[in-house]
Design an enzyme around this catalytic site. Structure first.
Site, PDB file in Angstrom:
ATOM      1  N   GLN A 195       0.834  -1.205   0.000  1.00 10.63           N
ATOM      2  CA  GLN A 195       0.000   0.000   0.000  1.00 10.63           C
ATOM      3  C   GLN A 195       0.869   1.255   0.000  1.00 10.63           C
ATOM      4  N   THR A 196       1.677   1.407   1.052  1.00 11.21           N
ATOM      5  CA  THR A 196       2.471   2.624   1.216  1.00 11.21           C
ATOM      6  C   THR A 196       3.414   2.867   0.030  1.00 11.21           C
ATOM      7  N   ARG A 204      21.577  -5.216  40.918  1.00 10.91           N
ATOM      8  CA  ARG A 204      22.570  -4.152  40.851  1.00 10.91           C
ATOM      9  C   ARG A 204      22.592  -3.373  42.151  1.00 10.91           C
ATOM     10  N   GLY A 210      24.801   1.938  32.678  1.00  7.35           N
ATOM     11  CA  GLY A 210      25.719   1.542  31.612  1.00  7.35           C
ATOM     12  C   GLY A 210      25.340   0.215  30.966  1.00  7.35           C
ATOM     13  N   THR A 243       4.145   4.018  14.255  1.00  9.49           N
ATOM     14  CA  THR A 243       3.910   4.642  12.956  1.00  9.49           C
ATOM     15  C   THR A 243       2.884   3.885  12.115  1.00  9.49           C
ATOM     16  N   SER A 284       0.322   7.852   5.150  1.00  6.27           N
ATOM     17  CA  SER A 284      -0.908   8.133   5.879  1.00  6.27           C
ATOM     18  C   SER A 284      -2.061   8.412   4.931  1.00  6.27           C
ATOM     19  N   GLU A 298      -0.236   1.063  11.125  1.00 10.38           N
ATOM     20  CA  GLU A 298      -1.629   0.933  11.563  1.00 10.38           C
ATOM     21  C   GLU A 298      -2.159   2.277  12.045  1.00 10.38           C
TER      22      GLU A 298
HETATM   23  C1  LIG Z   1      29.105   3.673  25.761  1.00 10.68           C
HETATM   24  C2  LIG Z   1      29.776   3.741  27.100  1.00 10.68           C
HETATM   25  C3  LIG Z   1      31.129   4.076  27.179  1.00 10.68           C
HETATM   26  C4  LIG Z   1      31.806   4.098  28.402  1.00 10.68           C
HETATM   27  N1  LIG Z   1      33.141   4.370  28.434  1.00 10.68           N
HETATM   28  C5  LIG Z   1      33.828   4.265  29.631  1.00 10.68           C
HETATM   29  C6  LIG Z   1      35.274   4.412  29.708  1.00 10.68           C
HETATM   30  O1  LIG Z   1      35.923   4.673  28.705  1.00 10.68           O
HETATM   31  N2  LIG Z   1      35.900   4.272  30.899  1.00 10.68           N
HETATM   32  C7  LIG Z   1      35.200   3.963  32.035  1.00 10.68           C
HETATM   33  O2  LIG Z   1      35.818   3.821  33.088  1.00 10.68           O
HETATM   34  N3  LIG Z   1      33.832   3.837  32.019  1.00 10.68           N
HETATM   35  C8  LIG Z   1      33.130   3.961  30.841  1.00 10.68           C
HETATM   36  N4  LIG Z   1      31.757   3.789  30.807  1.00 10.68           N
HETATM   37  C9  LIG Z   1      31.034   3.499  32.043  1.00 10.68           C
HETATM   38  C10 LIG Z   1      30.148   4.639  32.514  1.00 10.68           C
HETATM   39  O3  LIG Z   1      30.942   5.666  33.045  1.00 10.68           O
HETATM   40  C11 LIG Z   1      29.144   4.099  33.545  1.00 10.68           C
HETATM   41  O4  LIG Z   1      28.297   3.205  32.875  1.00 10.68           O
HETATM   42  C12 LIG Z   1      28.337   5.215  34.167  1.00 10.68           C
HETATM   43  O5  LIG Z   1      29.132   5.900  35.084  1.00 10.68           O
HETATM   44  C13 LIG Z   1      27.070   4.726  34.863  1.00 10.68           C
HETATM   45  O6  LIG Z   1      27.381   3.850  35.895  1.00 10.68           O
HETATM   46  P1  LIG Z   1      26.709   2.423  36.032  1.00 10.68           P
HETATM   47  O7  LIG Z   1      26.698   1.786  34.702  1.00 10.68           O
HETATM   48  O8  LIG Z   1      27.358   1.742  37.137  1.00 10.68           O
HETATM   49  O9  LIG Z   1      25.193   2.717  36.412  1.00 10.68           O
HETATM   50  P2  LIG Z   1      24.534   2.360  37.819  1.00 10.68           P
HETATM   51  O10 LIG Z   1      25.081   3.243  38.857  1.00 10.68           O
HETATM   52  O11 LIG Z   1      24.565   0.925  38.059  1.00 10.68           O
HETATM   53  O12 LIG Z   1      23.044   2.818  37.502  1.00 10.68           O
HETATM   54  C14 LIG Z   1      21.915   1.935  37.468  1.00 10.68           C
HETATM   55  C15 LIG Z   1      20.692   2.730  37.872  1.00 10.68           C
HETATM   56  O13 LIG Z   1      20.730   3.044  39.257  1.00 10.68           O
HETATM   57  C16 LIG Z   1      20.559   4.410  39.483  1.00 10.68           C
HETATM   58  N5  LIG Z   1      21.386   4.802  40.647  1.00 10.68           N
HETATM   59  C17 LIG Z   1      22.651   4.417  40.919  1.00 10.68           C
HETATM   60  N6  LIG Z   1      23.057   4.954  42.076  1.00 10.68           N
HETATM   61  C18 LIG Z   1      22.038   5.693  42.552  1.00 10.68           C
HETATM   62  C19 LIG Z   1      21.855   6.505  43.715  1.00 10.68           C
HETATM   63  N7  LIG Z   1      22.807   6.665  44.618  1.00 10.68           N
HETATM   64  N8  LIG Z   1      20.700   7.137  43.852  1.00 10.68           N
HETATM   65  C20 LIG Z   1      19.725   7.003  42.921  1.00 10.68           C
HETATM   66  N9  LIG Z   1      19.832   6.248  41.836  1.00 10.68           N
HETATM   67  C21 LIG Z   1      20.979   5.595  41.636  1.00 10.68           C
HETATM   68  C22 LIG Z   1      20.968   5.087  38.195  1.00 10.68           C
HETATM   69  O14 LIG Z   1      20.270   6.293  38.009  1.00 10.68           O
HETATM   70  C23 LIG Z   1      20.566   4.053  37.146  1.00 10.68           C
HETATM   71  O15 LIG Z   1      19.221   4.211  36.815  1.00 10.68           O
HETATM   72  C24 LIG Z   1      31.081   3.801  29.584  1.00 10.68           C
HETATM   73  C25 LIG Z   1      29.695   3.493  29.501  1.00 10.68           C
HETATM   74  C26 LIG Z   1      29.057   3.458  28.274  1.00 10.68           C
HETATM   75  C27 LIG Z   1      27.580   3.130  28.230  1.00 10.68           C
HETATM   76  C1  LIG Z   2       8.997  -1.079   9.583  1.00 11.19           C
HETATM   77  C2  LIG Z   2       7.831  -0.665   8.732  1.00 11.19           C
HETATM   78  C3  LIG Z   2       7.098  -1.630   8.055  1.00 11.19           C
HETATM   79  C4  LIG Z   2       6.030  -1.291   7.198  1.00 11.19           C
HETATM   80  N1  LIG Z   2       5.365  -2.269   6.503  1.00 11.19           N
HETATM   81  C5  LIG Z   2       4.416  -1.908   5.565  1.00 11.19           C
HETATM   82  C6  LIG Z   2       3.782  -2.881   4.703  1.00 11.19           C
HETATM   83  O1  LIG Z   2       4.054  -4.064   4.808  1.00 11.19           O
HETATM   84  N2  LIG Z   2       2.882  -2.470   3.774  1.00 11.19           N
HETATM   85  C7  LIG Z   2       2.562  -1.146   3.643  1.00 11.19           C
HETATM   86  O2  LIG Z   2       1.752  -0.827   2.788  1.00 11.19           O
HETATM   87  N3  LIG Z   2       3.116  -0.199   4.434  1.00 11.19           N
HETATM   88  C8  LIG Z   2       4.054  -0.537   5.392  1.00 11.19           C
HETATM   89  N4  LIG Z   2       4.650   0.433   6.189  1.00 11.19           N
HETATM   90  C9  LIG Z   2       4.308   1.840   5.981  1.00 11.19           C
HETATM   91  C10 LIG Z   2       3.496   2.453   7.104  1.00 11.19           C
HETATM   92  O3  LIG Z   2       2.199   1.984   7.075  1.00 11.19           O
HETATM   93  C11 LIG Z   2       3.547   3.997   6.929  1.00 11.19           C
HETATM   94  O4  LIG Z   2       4.867   4.390   7.184  1.00 11.19           O
HETATM   95  C12 LIG Z   2       2.609   4.693   7.876  1.00 11.19           C
HETATM   96  O5  LIG Z   2       1.296   4.544   7.403  1.00 11.19           O
HETATM   97  C13 LIG Z   2       2.896   6.207   8.043  1.00 11.19           C
HETATM   98  O6  LIG Z   2       2.820   6.860   6.834  1.00 11.19           O
HETATM   99  P1  LIG Z   2       4.000   7.820   6.324  1.00 11.19           P
HETATM  100  O7  LIG Z   2       5.263   7.087   6.486  1.00 11.19           O
HETATM  101  O8  LIG Z   2       3.613   8.265   4.979  1.00 11.19           O
HETATM  102  O9  LIG Z   2       4.004   9.044   7.292  1.00 11.19           O
HETATM  103  P2  LIG Z   2       3.570  10.530   6.919  1.00 11.19           P
HETATM  104  O10 LIG Z   2       2.123  10.565   6.702  1.00 11.19           O
HETATM  105  O11 LIG Z   2       4.442  11.073   5.880  1.00 11.19           O
HETATM  106  O12 LIG Z   2       3.884  11.229   8.288  1.00 11.19           O
HETATM  107  C14 LIG Z   2       4.893  12.226   8.480  1.00 11.19           C
HETATM  108  C15 LIG Z   2       4.475  13.133   9.603  1.00 11.19           C
HETATM  109  O13 LIG Z   2       3.370  13.938   9.187  1.00 11.19           O
HETATM  110  C16 LIG Z   2       2.303  13.865  10.099  1.00 11.19           C
HETATM  111  N5  LIG Z   2       1.040  13.979   9.360  1.00 11.19           N
HETATM  112  C17 LIG Z   2       0.710  13.397   8.170  1.00 11.19           C
HETATM  113  N6  LIG Z   2      -0.532  13.743   7.822  1.00 11.19           N
HETATM  114  C18 LIG Z   2      -1.023  14.551   8.772  1.00 11.19           C
HETATM  115  C19 LIG Z   2      -2.279  15.232   8.963  1.00 11.19           C
HETATM  116  N7  LIG Z   2      -3.270  15.144   8.112  1.00 11.19           N
HETATM  117  N8  LIG Z   2      -2.428  15.954  10.089  1.00 11.19           N
HETATM  118  C20 LIG Z   2      -1.434  16.054  10.972  1.00 11.19           C
HETATM  119  N9  LIG Z   2      -0.237  15.450  10.842  1.00 11.19           N
HETATM  120  C21 LIG Z   2      -0.033  14.706   9.753  1.00 11.19           C
HETATM  121  C22 LIG Z   2       2.477  12.525  10.812  1.00 11.19           C
HETATM  122  O14 LIG Z   2       1.944  12.571  12.107  1.00 11.19           O
HETATM  123  C23 LIG Z   2       3.998  12.385  10.850  1.00 11.19           C
HETATM  124  O15 LIG Z   2       4.510  13.050  11.954  1.00 11.19           O
HETATM  125  C24 LIG Z   2       5.684   0.079   7.061  1.00 11.19           C
HETATM  126  C25 LIG Z   2       6.413   1.056   7.792  1.00 11.19           C
HETATM  127  C26 LIG Z   2       7.471   0.708   8.613  1.00 11.19           C
HETATM  128  C27 LIG Z   2       8.222   1.778   9.353  1.00 11.19           C
END
Ligand SMILES: Cc1cc2nc3c(=O)[nH]c(=O)nc-3n(C[C@H](O)[C@H](O)[C@H](O)COP(=O)(O)OP(=O)(O)OC[C@H]3O[C@@H](n4cnc5c(N)ncnc54)[C@H](O)[C@@H]3O)c2cc1C
Ligand SMILES: Cc1cc2nc3c(=O)[nH]c(=O)nc-3n(C[C@H](O)[C@H](O)[C@H](O)COP(=O)(O)OP(=O)(O)OC[C@H]3O[C@@H](n4cnc5c(N)ncnc54)[C@H](O)[C@@H]3O)c2cc1C
Lengths: 693, 700
Positions: free
Chosen positions: B152-153, B322, B435, B456, B159, B458
């Protein structure tokens, strides 16, 4: 291969559409771009480096999303190396290298070497250590990473489990991982690339007067050690070290975040970075010296950078969304009566505007605050060097709240933009797949966004406590001033109305944001200090306080920029920026309306009219949208987005990507379920795939 | 593969209390009978079926998930195709019915290349084909002799279906249709299963007879050769490339260069071209299709509950294992760290979502029951649906007189609300894991990215809200015209109108029934406000879209709150679980309702449904108290969703809490990158010095 689709054109011409959008606004894009992006010659560097990289085949982006994880790393490493080599021939400095990273737009396997590794050595190494290490680092003779986080601990650095035990006889340290959870984890560049690591480990020293009995050791908290982890020739891990890559992630495909364990691994005394603390050879005692405040200073600077980066990331998403939604047409106006009417651009639907235009306004809000932080950082640096840490506390705690707010705004904003583009937003042609996935690390790294808001809150409670006790002391900073004002006026506060019948009171807007922040600070102070409520119970309130306080900074700083923009920019631009200010502020106010009314910041009855005001502001902003995003000057090469192209050739590019550049279309499959064969004609009963599982 | 793990590493265990001990303690802190609650949610029949099928799937090597997160796009698709074939074989081998086949799909939890064949292709042939056409196409489709998709799309339109550009021009001379793509933007796009798999498509195209357009209609078109699987002449088809998620599916594009198809290929149950007179003939009512749409959307609502429950299960279990920091107010001697689930900052993110899983589940269920009931009633006669007066959708019929209309409108709004809650909720869960949530092994990220298109398709979630608003405005007009209420919407609007002078005084904190009424009140208030803007102030439709969006959201939130409340009153629920468990579910109800109310505070306040003081009280006291009361039950509540570890495929969400062991195992053993030794120095252009295991292939 030519085919009948070669001559097809889209129904509407995207290029002409964007041109018409641009013609409808008289904003001077070049002036605005210079206003936003001239710090450190950003625009010029962008031009220079772009020219070089975009001509190198290695940096072509269009196959990235098709590659497997090992291939992405392979490519990442190749690019990282190439950037260093190109830089040498081109005579690049730090600025150009940073620009190359920005434009290359994926996490480089050298990233940690260039950032945390070198910074830590520079800031925490003694002069002697620096003299030894810095030349090797700068010359890339060794490649480093920063190993702090462990499998079991990230936020709670004091809880790290890796130990570095001092051997008073041999005068060396023994680095060891006593548990599985002590494994270093997440550390960038460590999985496959690095030869050296800064290992943050609990320093264990013999208790005073004891011999070397295990129980007689005492922890002195986490300290940084510089440790060689791989052989410089074979690149295999050294004995007693297990190190590897932690596997696939939401984003960061090109980066080898690693894990690492130590088995009683011995390192020399000189491994401990000893600018601020050193183990004494004779006594085995820890001598601390100096104040590590500089470290906080650089943390604050890093957060300033995060905000400046957040604005560019958000600007990128908004650029794509604004351009695409002004080309995308869907439905005729429902109230339209003429059959000749064309379909509306979806950017003209308010339900699309309300998702994108406030974010467009937000890019500017972030900008002025990022600028303010840079300036403040430089100012503070000077006072620190004179031994005065006064302003650092304010900046440091403000910076954690701002980091949390700004990275969240950007991360959520990317996703909002992506969804606003309907189906095509989900496609690889949106250019937001990688951006979104990579950026989503930001709310967690450099301080988890929820966790670190407690720092701001605790700072504000302290400030409020002080203000309550010293109502008339001379204010040291704007927060003091605000709190004193609040305390003196809270008894007779009149809630404000900020927008009425198309009139806006900008001063009142600032006032209500400040008042709300002050009132929430007071409530937090009262709950914690007066009522002595448990900290954990207050957390949600404290988180909201941090957010309110940071929003107040964004709004105030934006407001304070008016003076400068009015003098340095011409035409409609200052007025349009003012509209952005109002839109950001009122949109935020509306989203958190009950927080503003419950604190008596605004009159509850005025809330209801906000939605009309927001619609009006969006209508004002709408004609300028394309030019405003143009001013952010994101090159097409960086956008890497069919939907966001500056020439509006959305559909042509989408089709080209699908039809001509998609490897899946080079394979013909056998879809019949009765046959085991997967690739048609291969005669392979699925063995090839099974072998890989 | 990776190098062997040294003995000293194998000896290591996580520090402190072990994951399984922590989870055991969590489970001991609550008396919820997990099996009973599971049965209430899923029924015994479904639980047993899942178990049986799971056993079969786990024994097939092709369903092994270990390398899913590492592979490139083409490999992922290849694997998905191998899996789809295997499933089709298993279906025959075990004589699975449709429910069982779908269950198998759910358990595998990745979109597959037969996805659109199994759903929209077969459904459309069944619903829109005449008996003759069903014989011709459907029978073959059901046997997989032809493989189809639903196109369809287009590149330019999604939409707005009326705006499709593909044409089907009737050629009276040879009684054929000519299918053609006049512009690039006419290219079919996004079509699932089309890119590499299908050999047939149901193509929606503008029917043109004698130069006049009759709107979009469905045509069956063969697109690939049944033997060579190459595209037919003048058909241009392929996969659209990598996406945010859904990369195991070959969403495709499709262009036609004047392709001829026979007359019988236009699906003609509701309209056809008379080959003799060359006239367009409409027959019967397509309102059945709206019924199907309503059904599909109700399924999305119910699914949203379990989609979200996966994320909540993972995050809740992980946050109980954790541990990070000692409690700030704990005495210095207290050594052990707090599970992060004890922090209210984590609770406020996870527990309202936990509540939402149940709210959405009960709402979806109620909708589907209502639909089936209504279907029965209509089939039993009295189903006189006068097609000639029917416009574009059932909401255009006389509102207030038709439960289907109410159901249809509710399903639009609820589809939007529930899929938004689920999608955003999953991301909240992921971030709450800190993390480790960012690792693919969390199992949340990939699940989230595959779910995102639900917001998006349906009906785009923003777009749909206009239909709800249109329906509510109609209903409000009928109420103002004093027509008697005939369904829930007109009932609450009438109630509101009769009391709007005196106002209301709901005890939202003390009474659950009042809490529901407050949601009804706010919805009604917003409805009449919107009506005033449209009818009295004559505001353009476009200017009201944001208001409509809010209105629809309010109405859907009311529907969820009401259905959740009703479910907890109904004997079907109350008789199946102990009173103490019911009490916990009622707390979840209050948490969901009050947390929502607090977030939308200004609308409740503006409508007069409650006071500023009540909102403030709800926020600072009631919600906090509920978090504390629900906390001990969190683990058992997620356990009752009964996700098998194999399905979750998550290190963080393991039932046994062995989070760290599993993360470490996957990183160090299953990770192909660790078979690679690099040359790290920029001065050398050697990249990989040594490649062992499966990581060898390079495509640069
Ligand atoms: C892509 C990526 C790259 C990274 N690169 C590095 C790197 O190069 N070197 C390095 O050393 N580290 C790196 N990190 C680690 C990163 O610094 C830690 O993941 C980050 O500090 C968050 O700590 P955590 O994962 O232990 O989260 P957690 O502390 O385990 O958090 C889990 C949940 O508990 C909540 N929470 C934790 N403590 C409290 C509290 N006291 N009060 C309320 N809520 C709390 C948090 O909000 C969170 O929702 C990387 C992480 C990512 C995702
Ligand atoms: C993973 C995936 C699988 C899919 N599989 C299928 C499939 O098998 N067969 C098929 O036919 N289609 C398929 N689709 C398409 C899907 O049904 C359309 O993407 C969807 O209907 C939204 O239409 P659009 O992408 O044209 O969005 P658009 O209509 O271009 O929307 C863009 C923006 O404009 C806004 N907008 C549009 N019109 C209005 C209005 N009148 N008033 C206010 N705001 C508006 C929307 O809210 C949105 O923010 C698939 C899409 C995805 C992402």
């Amino acid at each position: 291969m030519p085919d009948f689709t070669d001559h097809l054109k889209p129904r509407y011409d995207g290029t002409a559409t964007l041109q018409a959008e641009r013609d409808a606004s008289t904003i001077n894009v070049r002036d605005l771009a210079n206003h936003l992006l001239s710090r450190d010659g950003f625009l010029q560097a962008q031009d220079r480096v772009l020219k070089v990289l975009s001509n190198e085949k290695l940096f072509k982006k269009d196959q990235q999303l098709n590659l497997s994880r090992p291939e992405r790393y392979h490519l990442g490493l190749a690019r990282a190396k190439a950037i260093r080599r190109i830089g040498r021939t081109q005579g690049w400095g730090d600025k150009e290298y940073a620009m190359a990273e920005y434009l290359n737009d994926e996490m480089s396997p050298y990233f940690l070497h260039m950032s945390m590794f070198v910074t830590t050595v520079r800031e925490q190494g003694s002069e002697e250590q620096q003299a030894y290490w810095m030349p090797q680092i700068l010359n890339y003779d060794i490649i480093g990473c920063y190993a702090q986080t462990e499998l079991g601990h990230g936020s709670n650095v004091r809880g790290l489990e890796t130990t570095a035990k001092w051997d008073p006889v041999k005068k060396e340290f023994e680095i060891h991982s006593p548990y599985l959870t002590a494994s270093k984890w997440w550390n960038g560049s460590m999985g496959r690339t690095a030869t050296h690591a800064i290992v943050v480990a609990q320093l264990l020293l013999p208790k005073k007067g004891s011999k070397t009995d295990d129980d007689e050791y005492q922890s002195h908290g986490p300290q940084p050690f510089i440790v060689q982890i791989r052989d410089t020739k074979t690149h295999q891990p050294l004995d007693g070290i297990v190190v590897g890559d932690i596997g696939p992630k939401y984003g960061y495909a090109s980066m080898d975040n690693g894990y690492m364990l130590f088995d009683h691994h011995r390192v020399a005394k000189s491994a401990m970075l000893s600018r601020y603390a050193e183990v004494s050879d004779e006594t085995g005692a820890l001598n601390r010296r100096g104040h590590p405040a500089v470290v906080y200073g650089s943390l604050t600077f890093v957060r300033g950078q995060i905000i400046m980066h957040a604005r560019l990331i958000l600007a990128r998403a908004v650029t794509i969304a604004v351009r695409y939604c002004s080309i995308r047409r869907q439905f005729k106006d429902r109230d339209s009566t003429s059959p000749a009417d064309e379909e509306l651009k979806v950017l003209d639907y308010p339900t699309v505007q309300i998702r994108i235009l406030p974010l467009l306004a937000t890019t500017f809000a972030l900008h002025y605050t990022g600028e303010m932080m840079y300036n403040l950082y430089h100012k503070t640096r000077q006072t620190i060097e004179k031994g005065d840490f006064g302003m650092l506390a304010e900046l440091h705690s403000a910076s954690s709240g701002l980091k949390s707010l700004c990275t969240m705004l950007a991360a959520d904003g990317i996703e909002t933009c992506r969804r606003a583009m309907g189906g095509h937003g989900f496609g690889g042609g949106s250019g937001l797949v990688g951006t979104n996935a990579d950026y989503l690390s930001k709310p967690t790294v450099e301080g988890d966004n929820w966790m670190i808001t407690q720092q701001v809150a605790s700072y504000l409670i302290k400030k409020m406590t002080h203000a309550v006790a010293n109502l008339d002391a001379p204010p040291k900073d704007p927060t003091d001033e605000l709190f004193q004002f609040y305390l003196k006026n809270r008894a007779h506060r009149i809630p404000q109305t900020v927008a009425h019948d198309g009139e806006y009171d900008d001063q009142a807007i600032v006032d209500v944001f400040q008042w709300r922040a002050a009132d929430l600070s007071y409530r937090a102070y009262h709950a914690r200090v007066v009522e002595k409520k448990p900290w954990t119970k207050l957390m949600i309130q404290l988180h909201n306080l941090s957010r309110a306080y940071s929003e107040q900074i964004l709004v105030t700083t934006f407001f304070n920029s008016f003076h400068e923009t009015a003098t340095s920019l011409s035409g409609p631009t200052p007025g349009v920026l003012k509209t952005c200010f109002r839109l950001y502020a009122l949109f935020t106010l509306d989203a958190f309306a009950s927080s503003f009314t419950l604190t008596n910041a605004v009159a509850p009855d005025s809330i209801y009219s906000l939605s009309d005001a927001i619609l009006d502001l969006m209508t004002e902003l709408r004609p300028h949208a394309v030019k405003l995003v143009d001013a952010w000057s994101i090159p097409d090469w960086l956008l890497d987005s069919a939907l966001g192209r500056s020439d509006g050739k959305v559909y042509e590019e989408l089709y080209d990507m699908a039809h001509r550049r998609n490897p899946l279309n080079r394979v013909t499959f056998n879809p019949d379920w009765r046959s085991d064969e997967i690739v048609l004609g291969s005669g392979d009963g699925g063995r090839h795939i099974l072998a890989k599982l | 593969m990776a190098p062997p793990t040294p003995e000293w590493v194998k000896q290591l265990t996580p520090s402190g209390p072990q994951g399984h001990e922590l989870l055991a303690a969590e489970r001991a802190s609550s008396d919820i009978p997990v099996d009973q609650l599971s049965t209430l949610l899923h029924t015994k029949e479904v639980l047993d079926r899942k178990q049986q099928i799971l056993t079969i799937l786990k024994s097939e090597p092709v369903f092994d998930k270990t390398q899913n997160y590492f592979a490139g796009r083409t490999e992922r698709f290849e694997t998905a195709l191998a899996r789809a074939k295997k499933l089709a074989n298993l279906k025959v081998k075990h004589n699975w019915n449709l429910d069982e086949y779908r269950t198998a799909h759910d358990l595998i939890s990745e979109p597959g290349p037969y996805g659109l064949h199994d759903s929209m292709f077969v459904i459309t042939l069944g619903e829109q084909g005449t008996p003759e056409q069903q014989e011709r196409f459907l029978t073959k489709a059901q046997k997989y002799e032809i493989i189809g998709c639903y196109a369809q799309t287009e590149l330019g339109h999604g939409s707005n279906v009326r705006g499709l550009e593909t044409t089907a021009t009737w050629s009276p001379e040879d009684k054929t249709f000519i299918i053609h793509s006049p512009h690039l933007t006419a290219s079919k796009w996004w079509i699932g299963s089309l890119g590499r798999t299908a050999n047939h498509a149901v193509v929606m195209a503008q029917l043109i007879i004698n130069g006049k357009s009759f709107g979009p209609h469905p045509f069956v078109v063969q697109i690939r050769d049944l033997k060579t699987h190459e595209p037919l002449e003048n058909v241009h088809v392929g996969d659209i490339g990598p996406k945010f998620g859904y990369n195991t599916m070959d969403n495709g594009f499709l262009l036609f260069n004047k392709v001829k198809i026979p007359h019988v290929n236009m699906l003609a149950r509701f309209s056809r071209v008379d080959p003799e007179t060359n006239k367009f003939v409409r027959q019967g009512s397509p309102s059945l299709i709206y019924g199907t749409l309503t059904w599909v959307r109700s399924t999305i609502v119910m699914q949203a509950g379990s989609v979200l429950a996966r994320g909540v299960t993972i995050a809740t279990r992980y946050c109980a294992v954790r541990r990070q920091f000692q409690d700030r107010d704990a005495p210095a001697s207290e050594k052990s760290e707090n599970p992060v689930l004890n922090y209210t900052m984590v609770q406020i993110r996870l527990l309202p979502l936990l509540a939402a899983t149940f709210a959405l589940h009960f709402t979806g269920k109620a909708m589907m029951e209502l639909y089936q009931e209504n279907q029965k009633r209509m089939n039993a006669g009295n189903g006189n649906r006068d097609s000639s007066k029917r416009g574009a959708g059932p909401e255009e019929t006389q509102s207030g007189s038709d439960i289907l209309a109410d159901l249809h409108a509710s399903s639009c709004g609820l589809k939007a609300l529930s899929s938004t809650i689920a999608a955003e909720g999953l991301e909240v869960c992921r971030r709450a894991c800190g993390g480790h949530g960012y690792s693919s092994f969390s199992g949340i990220g990939p699940w989230y990215s595959d779910y995102l298109p639900t917001t998006t398709w349906e009906g785009d979630n923003y777009m749909l809200t206009q239909q709800v608003a249109r329906y509510l405005l109609k209903s409000a007009r009928s109420v103002i015209n004093k027509e008697p209420p005939t369904n829930d919407t007109t009932t609450i609007l009438t109630e509101f109108l009769s009391r709007s002078e005196v106002g209301c005084a709901f005890d939202i904190i003390g009474s659950d029934a009042d809490l529901v009424s407050a949601f009804a009140w706010r919805t009604s208030f917003l409805t009449f406000e919107a009506l005033k803007h449209r009818d009295q102030n004559k505001k353009p439709w476009n200017d009201l879209l944001v208001d409509f969006y809010r209105l629809s959201k309010a109405h859907s939130q009311y529907t969820v709150v009401k259905n959740f409340y009703n479910a907890l009153q109904s004997p079907a629920v109350t008789s199946q679980i102990p009173a103490s468990t019911l009490d916990v579910l009622r707390k979840l109800f209050r948490l969901f309702a009050l947390n929502t109310l607090e977030q939308e505070g200004s609308e409740f306040y503006a409508s007069g449904a409650c006071s500023k003081h009540q909102i403030s009280l709800a926020r600072t006291n009631t919600v906090m108290k509920l978090l504390k009361e629900i906390r001990p039950h969190a683990l058992r509540l997620v356990d009752s969703w009964a996700f098998d570890d194999w399905v979750l495929d998550s290190s963080l969400g393991r039932y046994d809490g062995k989070v760290y062991e599993d993360l470490f195992y996957r990183a160090s053993v299953t990770n192909p990158l660790n078979g690679i030794t690099v040359d790290p120095y920029p001065s050398s252009d050697v990249l990989f010095k040594k490649v062992e295991g499966i990581a060898a292939r390079s495509k640069l």
